[in-house]
Design a protein around this motif. Structure first.
Motif, mmCIF file in Angstrom:
data_model
loop_
_atom_site.group_PDB
_atom_site.id
_atom_site.type_symbol
_atom_site.label_atom_id
_atom_site.label_comp_id
_atom_site.label_asym_id
_atom_site.label_seq_id
_atom_site.Cartn_x
_atom_site.Cartn_y
_atom_site.Cartn_z
ATOM 1 N N ALA A 12 42.800 32.541 36.563
ATOM 2 C CA ALA A 12 43.666 33.716 36.454
ATOM 3 C C ALA A 12 44.487 33.931 37.715
ATOM 4 O O ALA A 12 45.530 34.594 37.677
ATOM 5 C CB ALA A 12 42.822 34.955 36.154
ATOM 6 N N ASN A 13 44.023 33.365 38.835
ATOM 7 C CA ASN A 13 44.702 33.565 40.111
ATOM 8 C C ASN A 13 45.723 32.476 40.423
ATOM 9 O O ASN A 13 46.374 32.526 41.459
ATOM 10 C CB ASN A 13 43.663 33.627 41.241
ATOM 11 C CG ASN A 13 44.225 34.240 42.508
ATOM 12 O OD1 ASN A 13 44.829 35.306 42.474
ATOM 13 N ND2 ASN A 13 44.045 33.563 43.633
ATOM 14 N N THR A 14 45.879 31.490 39.547
ATOM 15 C CA THR A 14 46.895 30.464 39.785
ATOM 16 C C THR A 14 48.283 31.085 39.691
ATOM 17 O O THR A 14 48.478 32.140 39.080
ATOM 18 C CB THR A 14 46.775 29.321 38.764
ATOM 19 O OG1 THR A 14 46.975 29.850 37.442
ATOM 20 C CG2 THR A 14 45.415 28.644 38.862
ATOM 21 N N HIS A 15 49.259 30.415 40.296
ATOM 22 C CA HIS A 15 50.610 30.979 40.327
ATOM 23 C C HIS A 15 51.168 31.184 38.917
ATOM 24 O O HIS A 15 51.802 32.209 38.636
ATOM 25 C CB HIS A 15 51.539 30.072 41.132
ATOM 26 C CG HIS A 15 51.217 30.016 42.591
ATOM 27 N ND1 HIS A 15 50.889 31.133 43.330
ATOM 28 C CD2 HIS A 15 51.179 28.965 43.464
ATOM 29 C CE1 HIS A 15 50.667 30.785 44.586
ATOM 30 N NE2 HIS A 15 50.829 29.483 44.684
ATOM 31 N N PHE A 16 50.946 30.213 38.027
ATOM 32 C CA PHE A 16 51.490 30.354 36.677
ATOM 33 C C PHE A 16 50.890 31.575 35.984
ATOM 34 O O PHE A 16 51.612 32.407 35.416
ATOM 35 C CB PHE A 16 51.222 29.096 35.847
ATOM 36 C CG PHE A 16 51.827 29.167 34.461
ATOM 37 C CD1 PHE A 16 53.082 28.642 34.221
ATOM 38 C CD2 PHE A 16 51.153 29.783 33.408
ATOM 39 C CE1 PHE A 16 53.658 28.725 32.955
ATOM 40 C CE2 PHE A 16 51.718 29.871 32.147
ATOM 41 C CZ PHE A 16 52.973 29.341 31.921
ATOM 42 N N MET A 17 49.573 31.676 36.002
ATOM 43 C CA MET A 17 48.927 32.790 35.310
ATOM 44 C C MET A 17 49.225 34.126 35.984
ATOM 45 O O MET A 17 49.278 35.165 35.317
ATOM 46 C CB MET A 17 47.414 32.562 35.233
ATOM 47 C CG MET A 17 47.013 31.589 34.143
ATOM 48 S SD MET A 17 47.510 32.201 32.510
ATOM 49 C CE MET A 17 47.251 30.753 31.501
ATOM 50 N N ARG A 68 47.160 36.289 47.741
ATOM 51 C CA ARG A 68 47.979 35.118 47.442
ATOM 52 C C ARG A 68 47.977 34.122 48.597
ATOM 53 O O ARG A 68 48.542 33.035 48.487
ATOM 54 C CB ARG A 68 49.434 35.524 47.149
ATOM 55 C CG ARG A 68 49.645 36.553 46.063
ATOM 56 C CD ARG A 68 48.934 36.222 44.783
ATOM 57 N NE ARG A 68 49.329 34.951 44.198
ATOM 58 C CZ ARG A 68 48.659 34.354 43.216
ATOM 59 N NH1 ARG A 68 47.556 34.889 42.742
ATOM 60 N NH2 ARG A 68 49.083 33.211 42.727
ATOM 61 N N MET A 69 47.344 34.479 49.724
ATOM 62 C CA MET A 69 47.274 33.569 50.863
ATOM 63 C C MET A 69 46.241 32.475 50.633
ATOM 64 O O MET A 69 46.219 31.477 51.349
ATOM 65 C CB MET A 69 46.933 34.341 52.143
ATOM 66 C CG MET A 69 47.954 35.388 52.522
ATOM 67 S SD MET A 69 47.466 36.383 53.954
ATOM 68 C CE MET A 69 47.694 35.211 55.282
ATOM 69 N N GLY A 70 45.369 32.685 49.645
ATOM 70 C CA GLY A 70 44.373 31.679 49.333
ATOM 71 C C GLY A 70 43.093 31.795 50.128
ATOM 72 O O GLY A 70 42.251 30.892 50.090
ATOM 73 N N ILE A 71 42.911 32.905 50.842
ATOM 74 C CA ILE A 71 41.694 33.078 51.632
ATOM 75 C C ILE A 71 40.514 33.428 50.733
ATOM 76 O O ILE A 71 39.391 32.977 50.946
ATOM 77 C CB ILE A 71 41.910 34.160 52.711
ATOM 78 C CG1 ILE A 71 42.937 33.653 53.734
ATOM 79 C CG2 ILE A 71 40.599 34.517 53.406
ATOM 80 C CD1 ILE A 71 43.309 34.670 54.781
ATOM 81 N N GLY A 72 40.776 34.240 49.695
ATOM 82 C CA GLY A 72 39.724 34.542 48.731
ATOM 83 C C GLY A 72 39.225 35.969 48.759
ATOM 84 O O GLY A 72 38.242 36.292 48.094
ATOM 85 N N PHE A 73 39.894 36.863 49.500
ATOM 86 C CA PHE A 73 39.463 38.252 49.489
ATOM 87 C C PHE A 73 40.239 39.031 48.422
ATOM 88 O O PHE A 73 41.247 38.569 47.891
ATOM 89 C CB PHE A 73 39.631 38.894 50.871
ATOM 90 C CG PHE A 73 41.061 39.062 51.314
ATOM 91 C CD1 PHE A 73 41.741 40.252 51.102
ATOM 92 C CD2 PHE A 73 41.727 38.034 51.965
ATOM 93 C CE1 PHE A 73 43.053 40.411 51.509
ATOM 94 C CE2 PHE A 73 43.043 38.179 52.384
ATOM 95 C CZ PHE A 73 43.701 39.366 52.152
ATOM 96 N N PHE A 74 39.739 40.220 48.102
ATOM 97 C CA PHE A 74 40.342 41.041 47.058
ATOM 98 C C PHE A 74 41.130 42.190 47.685
ATOM 99 O O PHE A 74 40.716 42.767 48.693
ATOM 100 C CB PHE A 74 39.267 41.588 46.119
ATOM 101 C CG PHE A 74 38.652 40.527 45.249
ATOM 102 C CD1 PHE A 74 39.201 40.215 44.018
ATOM 103 C CD2 PHE A 74 37.530 39.823 45.674
ATOM 104 C CE1 PHE A 74 38.650 39.228 43.216
ATOM 105 C CE2 PHE A 74 36.963 38.835 44.880
ATOM 106 C CZ PHE A 74 37.528 38.535 43.655
ATOM 107 N N VAL A 75 42.261 42.499 47.050
ATOM 108 C CA VAL A 75 43.178 43.507 47.573
ATOM 109 C C VAL A 75 43.333 44.626 46.545
ATOM 110 O O VAL A 75 43.726 44.360 45.402
ATOM 111 C CB VAL A 75 44.567 42.895 47.862
ATOM 112 C CG1 VAL A 75 45.474 43.931 48.513
ATOM 113 C CG2 VAL A 75 44.446 41.658 48.734
#
Length: 267
Positions: free
Chosen positions: A142-147, A172-179
């Motif tokens: 779900a976090n991929t750019h397309f989705m 979107r930086m790819g670190i893996g934290f939630f905003v």
């Protein structure tokens, strides 16, 4: 009637600063999306098959970026075909071809072990653990750019009032934290469809795992910012024709990124 198959081109451009490292890059990908209608067992879910046909790195500043992107794409190739179920809120609630994905991973794993088994050990352990947790796999898809573009304004239809949502999104930086963000949606009716305009800002009342960010970046003093501006063009049946999104994220003045995404239907 909704068109059942559509091909898209996705362009991604990014500028990243991470402490002393600065880089710019651009990629272009081709995707085919097929709508299969309602799921037989759970008719409230819609089935889609997404196939990634090609991803090319078209621009890069740091020569190491090419090797990194190639490596990431090699691992991501196991997900180049996704048979998913989406609910009315635009959430992925099922991955129907997980056995197929695991089979592709077994082939990649053997290749990695033949090249450098010691270096590959941690990568293999992490990916094995991920594939044993379908919920985590779905979150990553779900976090991929397309989705991100395909699902972002899901369920928004033309109307006279703005819609506000409070959401927890992955960085979107790819670190893996939630905003935690506040999203505001507006719509414009057009003769042959409608457009959706979106702005998202950091939700000051939301929770952020600052300890994790400090652990990853090594920075104690954080200055977290998030801003997203996006527009989506749909036809009269709600089919996504194009999307543009700009995302700015900052953890500190030395850790920030600008990302531009453009999705265009090409058939």
């Amino acid at each position: 009637m909704e068109q059942k198959e559509r091909k898209y081109q996705l362009t991604v451009k990014g500028n990243v600063k991470m402490l002393t490292m600065m880089d710019s890059f651009a990629t272009v990908g081709i995707y085919e999306l097929q709508w299969n209608g309602q799921n037989a067992s759970r008719p409230e879910l819609q089935e889609y098959v997404l196939e990634e046909k090609e991803v090319r790195l078209t621009e890069y500043f740091d020569p190491n970026t090419y090797q990194l992107i190639e490596y990431v794409n090699k691992l991501a190739r196991i997900y180049n075909r996704q048979h998913i179920c989406i609910n009315k809120d635009g959430q992925i609630k099922g991955l129907l071809n997980l056995p197929e994905i695991k089979g592709k991973w077994d082939a990649v794993k053997k290749e990695l072990m033949q090249v450098n088994p010691i270096a590959a050990f941690e990568i293999i352990r992490h990916k094995d653990r991920e594939l044993d947790a379908p919920v985590e796999v779905i979150e990553n898809l779900a976090n991929t750019h397309f989705m991100q573009l395909f699902l972002y304004d899901w369920g928004i239809r033309p109307g006279g009032t703005e819609t506000t949502r409070r959401q927890i999104v992955r960085d979107r930086m790819g670190i893996g934290f939630f905003v935690p963000v506040v999203q505001t949606f507006g719509t414009t009716q057009q003769p042959d469809g409608y457009s959706v305009q979106v702005e998202a800002i950091l939700d000051g009342g939301g929770r952020i795992d600052k300890g994790m960010i400090t652990l990853v970046t090594g920075q104690q003093e954080l200055d977290i910012k998030h801003y997203t501006r996006a527009s989506f063009q749909h036809d009269g049946n709600g089919v996504l024709l194009s999307a543009d999104m700009t995302v700015f994220e900052q953890l500190t003045n030395d850790c920030r990124s600008d990302l531009y995404l453009h999705l265009e239907s090409i058939s």
